[in-house]
Design a protein around this motif. Structure first.
Motif, PDB file in Angstrom:
ATOM      1  N   UNK A 172      33.842  29.694  14.157  1.00 10.45           N
ATOM      2  CA  UNK A 172      34.967  29.504  15.074  1.00 10.45           C
ATOM      3  C   UNK A 172      36.305  29.664  14.362  1.00 10.45           C
ATOM      4  N   UNK A 173      36.289  29.560  13.049  1.00 17.03           N
ATOM      5  CA  UNK A 173      37.479  29.757  12.227  1.00 17.03           C
ATOM      6  C   UNK A 173      37.039  30.061  10.811  1.00 17.03           C
ATOM      7  N   UNK A 174      37.899  30.718  10.059  1.00 16.42           N
ATOM      8  CA  UNK A 174      37.662  30.918   8.638  1.00 16.42           C
ATOM      9  C   UNK A 174      38.637  30.087   7.811  1.00 16.42           C
ATOM     10  N   UNK A 175      39.479  29.333   8.484  1.00 14.87           N
ATOM     11  CA  UNK A 175      40.502  28.541   7.806  1.00 14.87           C
ATOM     12  C   UNK A 175      39.871  27.371   7.051  1.00 14.87           C
ATOM     13  N   UNK A 176      40.494  27.000   5.941  1.00 18.60           N
ATOM     14  CA  UNK A 176      40.058  25.825   5.187  1.00 18.60           C
ATOM     15  C   UNK A 176      41.086  24.706   5.233  1.00 18.60           C
ATOM     16  N   UNK A 177      42.342  25.062   5.487  1.00 20.83           N
ATOM     17  CA  UNK A 177      43.377  24.045   5.613  1.00 20.83           C
ATOM     18  C   UNK A 177      43.202  23.304   6.939  1.00 20.83           C
ATOM     19  N   UNK A 178      43.125  21.957   6.933  1.00 27.55           N
ATOM     20  CA  UNK A 178      42.877  21.208   8.164  1.00 27.55           C
ATOM     21  C   UNK A 178      43.885  21.485   9.273  1.00 27.55           C
ATOM     22  N   UNK A 179      45.148  21.653   8.923  1.00 27.23           N
ATOM     23  CA  UNK A 179      46.155  21.917   9.946  1.00 27.23           C
ATOM     24  C   UNK A 179      45.916  23.278  10.594  1.00 27.23           C
ATOM     25  N   UNK A 180      45.544  24.264   9.782  1.00 23.15           N
ATOM     26  CA  UNK A 180      45.251  25.592  10.315  1.00 23.15           C
ATOM     27  C   UNK A 180      44.000  25.563  11.181  1.00 23.15           C
ATOM     28  N   UNK A 181      42.992  24.795  10.769  1.00 17.91           N
ATOM     29  CA  UNK A 181      41.783  24.639  11.583  1.00 17.91           C
ATOM     30  C   UNK A 181      42.135  24.011  12.925  1.00 17.91           C
ATOM     31  N   UNK A 182      42.910  22.961  12.881  1.00 13.81           N
ATOM     32  CA  UNK A 182      43.334  22.288  14.116  1.00 13.81           C
ATOM     33  C   UNK A 182      44.042  23.268  15.050  1.00 13.81           C
ATOM     34  N   UNK A 183      44.926  24.046  14.500  1.00 14.63           N
ATOM     35  CA  UNK A 183      45.693  24.987  15.314  1.00 14.63           C
ATOM     36  C   UNK A 183      44.780  26.014  15.989  1.00 14.63           C
ATOM     37  N   UNK A 184      43.825  26.563  15.240  1.00 12.59           N
ATOM     38  CA  UNK A 184      42.962  27.595  15.800  1.00 12.59           C
ATOM     39  C   UNK A 184      41.999  27.033  16.846  1.00 12.59           C
ATOM     40  N   UNK A 185      41.419  25.873  16.561  1.00 15.54           N
ATOM     41  CA  UNK A 185      40.431  25.320  17.494  1.00 15.54           C
ATOM     42  C   UNK A 185      41.096  24.831  18.777  1.00 15.54           C
ATOM     43  N   UNK A 186      42.231  24.175  18.655  1.00 17.68           N
ATOM     44  CA  UNK A 186      42.880  23.653  19.865  1.00 17.68           C
ATOM     45  C   UNK A 186      43.411  24.775  20.752  1.00 17.68           C
ATOM     46  N   UNK A 187      43.605  25.950  20.183  1.00 14.45           N
ATOM     47  CA  UNK A 187      44.037  27.087  20.995  1.00 14.45           C
ATOM     48  C   UNK A 187      42.907  27.597  21.882  1.00 14.45           C
ATOM     49  N   UNK A 188      41.653  27.214  21.565  1.00  9.83           N
ATOM     50  CA  UNK A 188      40.509  27.714  22.316  1.00  9.83           C
ATOM     51  C   UNK A 188      39.880  26.688  23.250  1.00  9.83           C
ATOM     52  N   UNK A 189      40.229  25.427  23.073  1.00  5.76           N
ATOM     53  CA  UNK A 189      39.601  24.357  23.843  1.00  5.76           C
ATOM     54  C   UNK A 189      40.627  23.702  24.762  1.00  5.76           C
ATOM     55  N   UNK A 190      40.187  23.328  25.960  1.00  2.00           N
ATOM     56  CA  UNK A 190      41.081  22.652  26.894  1.00  2.00           C
ATOM     57  C   UNK A 190      41.656  21.397  26.237  1.00  2.00           C
ATOM     58  N   UNK A 191      42.949  21.154  26.441  1.00  2.00           N
ATOM     59  CA  UNK A 191      43.621  20.044  25.775  1.00  2.00           C
ATOM     60  C   UNK A 191      42.940  18.709  26.043  1.00  2.00           C
ATOM     61  N   UNK A 192      42.467  18.512  27.266  1.00  2.00           N
ATOM     62  CA  UNK A 192      41.842  17.241  27.614  1.00  2.00           C
ATOM     63  C   UNK A 192      40.552  17.004  26.819  1.00  2.00           C
ATOM     64  N   UNK A 193      40.003  18.067  26.209  1.00  2.00           N
ATOM     65  CA  UNK A 193      38.750  17.971  25.471  1.00  2.00           C
ATOM     66  C   UNK A 193      38.942  17.805  23.967  1.00  2.00           C
ATOM     67  N   UNK A 194      40.167  17.883  23.479  1.00  2.00           N
ATOM     68  CA  UNK A 194      40.391  17.896  22.037  1.00  2.00           C
ATOM     69  C   UNK A 194      39.763  16.700  21.325  1.00  2.00           C
ATOM     70  N   UNK A 195      40.069  15.504  21.797  1.00  3.71           N
ATOM     71  CA  UNK A 195      39.589  14.297  21.116  1.00  3.71           C
ATOM     72  C   UNK A 195      38.073  14.230  21.109  1.00  3.71           C
ATOM     73  N   UNK A 196      37.460  14.457  22.265  1.00  2.00           N
ATOM     74  CA  UNK A 196      36.010  14.338  22.348  1.00  2.00           C
ATOM     75  C   UNK A 196      35.304  15.474  21.616  1.00  2.00           C
ATOM     76  N   UNK A 197      35.883  16.655  21.602  1.00  2.16           N
ATOM     77  CA  UNK A 197      35.266  17.756  20.855  1.00  2.16           C
ATOM     78  C   UNK A 197      35.196  17.403  19.373  1.00  2.16           C
TER      79      UNK A 197
END
Length: 247
Positions: A172-197
């Protein structure tokens, strides 16, 4: 934990090379739906009853297991019930309370500074915005996301070691920096699902997608994962032995 009645080889799992952004987004959302069914009880593993307790527990969880933190915090929370009590704490005494969590000297110093900052700048209350949280001593973006999502119901996507490992293995990402991972994943998942995902990924990382040897043949995501069979056995029986049940 479900197991899959098949013996698929790595060649049966579709390669994700050349996957379009839209296809990756759809796969990410499907993964989230499957994990929601697999881990209906996914939740924050740190015991707490207030935002301050969660903030303190999350700070203590750095380089420490949630289980160990939960063993320490009942006595700690009883002794230090509010921000002012941390601000006024005797450092040596506080260190003894949190010693089992490791790095206790730095953590004690941060908790004292945290208590002072909350008392002076926020009336003793934990703020509910990212900007205010990350300005506090000892609080980074991951900790802030944990507090926002679980204490205030504000969607956040904490990226710990389990989350980072699982999303990279899933392609789902090739990033290793946590902030970059967060940015890429949250761009693909509905905001309401972020915490539970995030919770579901953590549960999956602890139960199935282990760091050393994943239980690939017992994984509900096996047909969506480009790493299936490369990080663990595909044989269902061998994989089942690796699964660790979550409470």
């Amino acid at each position: 934990m479900s197991t899959l009645p098949h013996t698929a080889s790595t060649t049966a799992v579709a390669s994700r090379r050349g996957e379009t952004p839209l296809a990756r987004t759809r796969r990410t959302r499907r993964i989230n739906r499957l994990l929601a069914k697999e881990y209906p009880n996914a939740r924050c593993a740190l015991d707490h009853t207030t935002p301050l307790e969660l903030l303190v527990a999350t700070i203590l969880s750095a380089q420490c297991t949630d289980v160990r933190v939960n063993q320490v915090t009942p006595a700690l929370f009883a002794a230090y019930p509010d921000a002012a009590s941390y601000a006024a704490a005797d450092r040596a005494t506080l260190e003894e309370y949190i010693r089992p969590t490791g790095f206790f000297r730095n953590k004690a110093a941060n908790l004292i500074r945290l208590g002072a900052a909350l008392t002076a700048d926020h009336g003793g209350e934990v703020p509910d915005t990212m900007a205010e949280l990350v300005a506090l001593p000892g609080v980074g973006r991951k900790t802030a996301n944990v507090v926002l999502g679980n204490a205030f119901g504000v969607p956040g996507f904490p990226v710990d070691t389990h989350v980072g490992r699982v999303v990279r293995r899933l392609g789902l990402t090739e990033q290793t920096d946590p902030v970059a991972v967060e940015r890429e994943i949250t761009a693909m998942v509905e905001k309401k699902e972020w915490t539970m995902f995030s919770h579901r990924l953590i549960f999956h990382g602890r139960s199935v997608c282990h760091a050393r040897r994943a239980a690939c043949g017992a994984c509900v995501l096996v047909r969506l994962c480009p790493s299936a069979g490369t990080v663990g056995p595909m044989d269902p029986a061998a994989a089942a032995d690796l699964v660790k049940e979550q409470a």
